[in-house]
Design a protein around this motif. Sequence first.
Motif, PDB file in Angstrom:
ATOM      1  N   ALA A  81       0.853  -1.195   0.000  1.00 17.61           N
ATOM      2  CA  ALA A  81       0.000   0.000   0.000  1.00 17.61           C
ATOM      3  C   ALA A  81       0.885   1.240   0.000  1.00 17.61           C
ATOM      4  O   ALA A  81       1.965   1.238   0.582  1.00 17.61           O
ATOM      5  N   LEU A  82       0.410   2.299  -0.663  1.00 13.18           N
ATOM      6  CA  LEU A  82       1.164   3.555  -0.764  1.00 13.18           C
ATOM      7  C   LEU A  82       0.347   4.687  -0.163  1.00 13.18           C
ATOM      8  O   LEU A  82      -0.830   4.861  -0.484  1.00 13.18           O
ATOM      9  N   SER A  83       0.983   5.460   0.709  1.00 12.19           N
ATOM     10  CA  SER A  83       0.334   6.630   1.297  1.00 12.19           C
ATOM     11  C   SER A  83       1.338   7.750   1.444  1.00 12.19           C
ATOM     12  O   SER A  83       2.553   7.532   1.344  1.00 12.19           O
ATOM     13  N   VAL A  84       0.843   8.961   1.675  1.00 10.41           N
ATOM     14  CA  VAL A  84       1.691  10.133   1.883  1.00 10.41           C
ATOM     15  C   VAL A  84       1.129  10.935   3.044  1.00 10.41           C
ATOM     16  O   VAL A  84      -0.014  10.733   3.466  1.00 10.41           O
ATOM     17  N   SER A  85       1.943  11.856   3.554  1.00 10.34           N
ATOM     18  CA  SER A  85       1.486  12.776   4.598  1.00 10.34           C
ATOM     19  C   SER A  85       1.529  14.192   4.054  1.00 10.34           C
ATOM     20  O   SER A  85       2.494  14.579   3.389  1.00 10.34           O
TER      21      SER A  85
ATOM     22  N   TYR B 195       6.459   0.572  -7.618  1.00  9.07           N
ATOM     23  CA  TYR B 195       7.688   1.346  -7.747  1.00  9.07           C
ATOM     24  C   TYR B 195       7.754   2.102  -9.074  1.00  9.07           C
ATOM     25  O   TYR B 195       8.388   3.151  -9.150  1.00  9.07           O
ATOM     26  N   GLU B 196       7.098   1.601 -10.082  1.00 15.07           N
ATOM     27  CA  GLU B 196       7.004   2.349 -11.335  1.00 15.07           C
ATOM     28  C   GLU B 196       6.182   3.614 -11.144  1.00 15.07           C
ATOM     29  O   GLU B 196       6.538   4.689 -11.652  1.00 15.07           O
ATOM     30  N   ILE B 197       5.094   3.507 -10.398  1.00 14.69           N
ATOM     31  CA  ILE B 197       4.241   4.669 -10.133  1.00 14.69           C
ATOM     32  C   ILE B 197       4.971   5.675  -9.249  1.00 14.69           C
ATOM     33  O   ILE B 197       4.900   6.889  -9.473  1.00 14.69           O
ATOM     34  N   ILE B 198       5.692   5.185  -8.235  1.00 17.15           N
ATOM     35  CA  ILE B 198       6.457   6.093  -7.371  1.00 17.15           C
ATOM     36  C   ILE B 198       7.504   6.838  -8.199  1.00 17.15           C
ATOM     37  O   ILE B 198       7.706   8.048  -8.030  1.00 17.15           O
ATOM     38  N   GLY B 199       8.176   6.116  -9.097  1.00 15.80           N
ATOM     39  CA  GLY B 199       9.173   6.769  -9.941  1.00 15.80           C
ATOM     40  C   GLY B 199       8.572   7.832 -10.837  1.00 15.80           C
ATOM     41  O   GLY B 199       9.230   8.821 -11.174  1.00 15.80           O
ATOM     42  N   ASP B 200       7.308   7.663 -11.230  1.00 19.21           N
ATOM     43  CA  ASP B 200       6.639   8.644 -12.085  1.00 19.21           C
ATOM     44  C   ASP B 200       6.129   9.839 -11.290  1.00 19.21           C
ATOM     45  O   ASP B 200       6.294  10.995 -11.695  1.00 19.21           O
ATOM     46  N   ILE B 201       5.521   9.579 -10.130  1.00 19.42           N
ATOM     47  CA  ILE B 201       4.915  10.654  -9.338  1.00 19.42           C
ATOM     48  C   ILE B 201       5.952  11.382  -8.493  1.00 19.42           C
ATOM     49  O   ILE B 201       5.948  12.605  -8.389  1.00 19.42           O
ATOM     50  N   PHE B 202       6.848  10.612  -7.864  1.00 23.32           N
ATOM     51  CA  PHE B 202       7.845  11.191  -6.959  1.00 23.32           C
ATOM     52  C   PHE B 202       9.258  10.848  -7.443  1.00 23.32           C
ATOM     53  O   PHE B 202       9.968  10.056  -6.798  1.00 23.32           O
ATOM     54  N   PRO B 203       9.678  11.422  -8.562  1.00 26.74           N
ATOM     55  CA  PRO B 203      11.009  11.078  -9.095  1.00 26.74           C
ATOM     56  C   PRO B 203      12.162  11.508  -8.208  1.00 26.74           C
ATOM     57  O   PRO B 203      13.269  10.999  -8.348  1.00 26.74           O
TER      58      PRO B 203
END
Length: 524
Positions: free
Chosen positions: A315-319, A346-354
């Motif tokens: 699961a992925l979350s942010v603050s 990890y592909e999505i994280i690399g795209d959203i939060f490079p």
Amino acid sequence: MYNPQKLHPVAYLGSVVKGIRNMFIPTLIILFNMREELFSGTVSPKLLFSGIGILVLVFILLTGYDVINKYRTRFWIEDNKFVFKDGVITRNEKDLDIKRIQSIDFNEPFFQRIFGAVQLDILTPGDGIKIDTIKKSQAREIQSAIYEEKEEKEEVTSLDETEINIGDASPWPRETATKSIESFETIKKMSFKELLLMAMTSGGLGVFSAIFFGLINIVGGEIVIENYFEYFEDIIRSVVLAVVLASLIFVVIGYIIGTTIIMVRNYDYTLKRWGDDLSIEYGLLSKKNKSVNINRVQNVVISDSLLRRLIGYYALSVSITSDSLESDEVDGKVQLLPFIKKKELYEIIGDIFPNYHMTTPKRVVPVRSYRRYFQFTILFFLIAVGVLAYFFHDESFMTYIYIGAVVLLAIFVISGIYSAKNVGYTIYGDEINMMTASAFTRRHFAIKHDKIIDTTYRRNPFLHRADLGHIEVSTPGGVLSSSAEIKFIEKDDIERIWKYIERGTDDEADITESNQTMENSSTD
């Protein structure tokens, strides 16, 4: 949306419902003052109608005031600000700078969805506005208009900061973005298979039990529970077998119902993106829409449970920050993806939060610290079992208590060792990755140095003698803060983290020699 807008007409019906709820305390006061006449049965018609008349008058005053307030409520966009105005006698006006808006959320409760209405929450790091019951089309227009205003303001700022040399040509006419709400790009939409797997591994039995026992507590659960077990005792002669069978049926039915509830809550879960803004939509009966501005993210968190880890889902979350109490998440946590495969994550994280590396934390808890993760839990548990044994040692059911205690002790030890073997940290340039663990669950925090607001080092005399300690790193998050704490690690590791906090980088880290990538830096 640039002209003053009104609330949805169904908002007035909400005032009536709110007025009925507010009558609880006045009704108790009236009944308390009439208690002698009620108990003696000597309530006169005059006294009865007087009490009813007072309640009706209070209801009209409270509801009427709220209806007038909603009738006079206006909201619009003006000069790069979102303006909200309400009030009956005293008019209140609140302005939010569009550039500072970091979250635009709207909820669609089942009743309001029937009338095409939503509840809108607009949050900034220091304030917020909650608009109750507006048209869904208005909410979409507000969201679209705010995003467009933010983009135009960023473009103007970018042009102002661009250095222009004499003789340079500038493009004309200037390109403008004509985006509508359909400009959102879908990043991830949860399939039905993923939704089912997520619900099955999300503690559906716990959800059902919380709802069930909450209702039982209201209606008086002793009779219901006794009748339930007596029904099985009448069918099966053995009391023990009847209790076991009744419990198993309760667990199975509760698990199915709880799983269904989770599926309904998260139905059609979709993550979308528009520039630097993310939008999350989910829900079947009550639909929710949350938004997050990427630039306002304070940390990124990947979480998993032992079961989900075995099947490869996380699961992925942010603050995010907000000092407003309008938000339900006081810790600022926003879940972006509740259930997703590791590689896709990890592909999505690399795209959203490079700019985030999400480097796998190195396990640092020494073997001599493993026992500290479960020793106090076991101590308190043994004391509780000892108390039961002292008072009920002659009872036959204590045999089952002892068997259950042995099983739970084994679970406590295994859970403690699991936590100890997964806790750790890694410093990568200006970023620290911390892994926390408890009760077979893990949370992987990625925190940038410039987001850290507080660091706390804790140790007692026993830890001091063993050269161990705890360290907690906090970032802004909601009304409070978002924290990651790793426990029972060596003093040298704590000093290394402390120096990183002070200097902003790790002296021992050699970034040029690192071969970490988004694909091979996954959470093991």
